[in-house]
Design an enzyme around this catalytic site. Structure first.
Site, PDB file in Angstrom:
ATOM      1  N   GLY A 217       0.805  -1.221   0.000  1.00 43.68           N
ATOM      2  CA  GLY A 217       0.000   0.000   0.000  1.00 43.68           C
ATOM      3  C   GLY A 217       0.837   1.270   0.000  1.00 43.68           C
ATOM      4  O   GLY A 217       2.050   1.247   0.235  1.00 43.68           O
ATOM      5  N   HIS A 218       0.169   2.380  -0.187  1.00 41.61           N
ATOM      6  CA  HIS A 218       0.800   3.700  -0.295  1.00 41.61           C
ATOM      7  C   HIS A 218       1.577   4.071   0.968  1.00 41.61           C
ATOM      8  O   HIS A 218       1.119   3.820   2.086  1.00 41.61           O
ATOM      9  CB  HIS A 218      -0.259   4.756  -0.559  1.00 41.61           C
ATOM     10  CG  HIS A 218      -1.208   4.941   0.583  1.00 41.61           C
ATOM     11  ND1 HIS A 218      -0.987   5.842   1.589  1.00 41.61           N
ATOM     12  CD2 HIS A 218      -2.367   4.325   0.894  1.00 41.61           C
ATOM     13  CE1 HIS A 218      -1.966   5.787   2.454  1.00 41.61           C
ATOM     14  NE2 HIS A 218      -2.828   4.870   2.061  1.00 41.61           N
ATOM     15  N   ASP A 219       2.726   4.667   0.780  1.00 40.34           N
ATOM     16  CA  ASP A 219       3.547   5.247   1.863  1.00 40.34           C
ATOM     17  C   ASP A 219       4.123   4.200   2.808  1.00 40.34           C
ATOM     18  O   ASP A 219       4.699   4.553   3.847  1.00 40.34           O
ATOM     19  CB  ASP A 219       2.733   6.269   2.688  1.00 40.34           C
ATOM     20  CG  ASP A 219       2.319   7.465   1.840  1.00 40.34           C
ATOM     21  OD1 ASP A 219       3.201   8.254   1.482  1.00 40.34           O
ATOM     22  OD2 ASP A 219       1.129   7.581   1.498  1.00 40.34           O
ATOM     23  N   CYS A 237       0.924   2.979   4.752  1.00 45.87           N
ATOM     24  CA  CYS A 237       1.553   3.631   5.913  1.00 45.87           C
ATOM     25  C   CYS A 237       2.156   2.668   6.916  1.00 45.87           C
ATOM     26  O   CYS A 237       2.265   3.000   8.108  1.00 45.87           O
ATOM     27  CB  CYS A 237       0.550   4.544   6.628  1.00 45.87           C
ATOM     28  SG  CYS A 237      -0.047   5.866   5.580  1.00 45.87           S
TER      29      CYS A 237
END
Lengths: 303, 303, 303
Positions: A217-219, A237
């Site tokens: 997932g993102h970040d 995250c």
């Protein structure tokens, strides 16, 4: 994250038609999420519950939906809809454009790197030397790839984050203007999906190896020398420290930290932070020893 | 597996600069893993724990990091790093090259087979008659596909195995020089990943049907008329016998054997060998009857 | 579903060389599955257990392997192999052809819609305005896409259903002649697979958002404003009502109904219908509260 442009507080305020508090020349280098925001960056907050956290974060500019006292050495942007305006600002810092060519002309590529057919490469991508990008891989804008990296067929690097604000009548997408950084000696299997950061970078650390059909997932930041087996899903995250081993079909919830050298057995579901140097199992994932005792106890009860 | 080239013991020894024990003309036809190695092939072993097993296996040449007595009728290659040298030898038997065309010119293809656009086909691939290869499928080098096979869009056939040696400072990839064999009447869904064998073949048996987003690991052999539902992950070196049914999101650990006509219910995790003609459930997968009793028992305890 | 052609009972009977009971001009508009069949459509039945259900369904023509009394206002087709003949009829209603161009010339596309490189689009596809179709997406024949839809890289829309009849000696595929309908404001992540209906439509409702690597089976209907996280698998013929939230790696068995505003926690396995406005967890998925009690009870037993 570092963006290619710098704005003043006054310029940003004028873009989103917002009132501002602070020096009109206060410099703004980018936007970021609260967990990773740094000096010079904007964070947004639209719920009183998080006002204090945002105002006391590393952000030096806070985009907020209430006129509050401005902390010393910081600046404020007052907006009736910080989410909408954060989205608008992001568009000004980075230009994700939709070109119609397979490989962008500004690709910065190292010696001995092989790009096989059917590969799409967006704008402002850097790829180091001695890499192999297998057929039909998609690499989106602003991705940075180190040396000796292998990406197998059909993987998608830098897709949009799955990040929405529930407006009641609709889900509004937060534009993702971060990127993906893949460090040296990383290998990624076939048909994986690694989303780009919303405002910062999704990072795969040096020497880590990913099998097929994995979701990152993102970040999320994966450390060095991690081993991640097929069909693992890691939400946004997360921080996965160095030398973590994650077996097949494990799921990791968002914003989780897994410390160095932890081992997560197959199909586990990780819903809380995990200490390093231990082996975990089950859903919710717990130390494997105690989980296995629970299973044995249950079995005895039946007999 | 059968490779296109034959070497002598002396030639191989010279390639890897190793000492050898045995007739210098001792013939070598290929390399293989210990579980599948046959007469004429090299196996490697670098841990005393496995010396006996390797020396007594079907391998007629053993690449080993200690000077031991050579078994009757066999030969030895003495190396300070058998893993490194096995990798080097593999490169000589088979040439996985990275060409820059969508469909290799040496494709051997049957009547009435349709290749849709966006399909990549590597070198030395054979496809039978009456097949349909849907758009954006990737078929890597040395893959063999029978008659009446359907491969739906975006699937990747013959990607590299996820197989590393932990060197401490890094994970070193074992080059995969095996292939994938897909037999007659097999159907494979969209966005699946079927890795090629490390030294032997990953095989999908006649008439088996695979749904979407399925992972099949290196050197795994799926029998005839198996039914495998979406998002199942089967690790490397497994044997799934004939007419096995595996429901959605099941995971199977590496080197597992599942006997004929077993049924594995959805989301189960198979971590030990399973007998045929039974229904299994849970993680670790056990006979469904006893697992369901456990769940019922637990429920009663709470009430 | 509505097909582009209309046949008479006599014409269909002649195509499959079957006896018929009813007016020779009895109109037939298409075929369908028993759960969704409507007036004017054919349903097939080949097991006495389901004769009553088929004869009393909304179908006005029943393809059946026994000469039974024809219900009032309906018609019958008598066949020794209804599955085979249903397949044959399907081929006459809709022509899924295998063309060799990336984008079919009959594409009906709205203003401001962007199709990125490497995208395959089959015949008779409609795409609304302001859509973005990212690189290497595959959109099969007869797919209909609304306005403001985003489909990220590598996703496959409208693949064949995973639907077989076990003949003993083989699995025979039921040809899928339905389609996929993606309504306005839907967003679909990377490397997802959404199968088309067997005879009807697989539907993604207005404003729903899907993350990466998600499987949606044939004829499944997803309501409005649903949120579906990465690696979820929903089997065929499910009904997911409006505003349902499904977290990562959940599996839903076929023909399940999940009512409005239900929340399914990560990795759950849904094997029975679920009421709305509740939160569910585990496999088999149950109300989260009671499942968590079970886990706590088990933990105490061990200590």
């Amino acid at each position: 994250m570092k963006f290619p442009k710098i704005f003043t507080l006054k310029e940003i305020a004028s873009i989103i038609k917002a009132e501002f508090i602070g020096d009109e020349n206060f410099p703004i280098y980018g936007t970021n999420e609260i967990h990773r925001v740094k000096k010079g960056e904007i964070v947004f907050v639209d719920h009183p519950k998080y006002y204090e956290k945002a105002l006391n974060s590393n952000a030096t500019t806070i985009l907020i939906n209430k006129k509050v006292d401005c902390p010393e050495g910081k600046s404020l942007l007052i907006s009736d809809d910080p989410f909408r305006d954060f989205n608008a600002i992001n568009g000004y810092f980075r230009d994700f454009s939709l070109k119609n060519q397979m490989i962008a002309t500004d690709l910065d590529i190292g010696d001995n790197t092989i790009i096989q057919p059917g590969v799409f490469i967006g704008n402002q991508v850097k790829i180091g030397k001695n890499c192999i990008i297998f057929p039909n891989v998609v690499i989106h804008d602003f991705t940075t790839i180190g040396d000796n990296v292998i990406i197998q067929s059909g993987s998608v690097i830098g897709g949009d984050a799955f990040y929405y604000k529930n407006r009641g009548y609709s889900f509004d997408r937060l534009k993702s203007v971060g990127n993906v950084i893949i460090n040296d000696n990383v290998e990624i299997g076939s048909n994986c999906t690694i989303d780009r950061g919303v405002t910062d970078s999704t990072i795969i650390g040096e020497g880590s190896k990913l099998d097929n059909l994995i979701q990152i997932g993102h970040d999320t930041v994966i450390g060095k020398k991690c081993l991640i087996a097929s069909q693992v899903g890691i939400a946004g995250c997360c921080i996965i420290e160095d030398e973590v081993t994650i077996w097949g079909q494990v799921g990791v919830a968002s914003s989780i930290t897994i410390r160095s050298k932890a081992v997560i057995l197959a199909q586990s579901g990780v819903s809380k932070n995990l200490e390093g140097n231990k082996t975990y199992f089950g859903y919710p994932a717990d130390e494997a020893k105690s989980k296995l005792k629970e299973l044995a106890t249950l079995k005895k009860l039946v007999k």
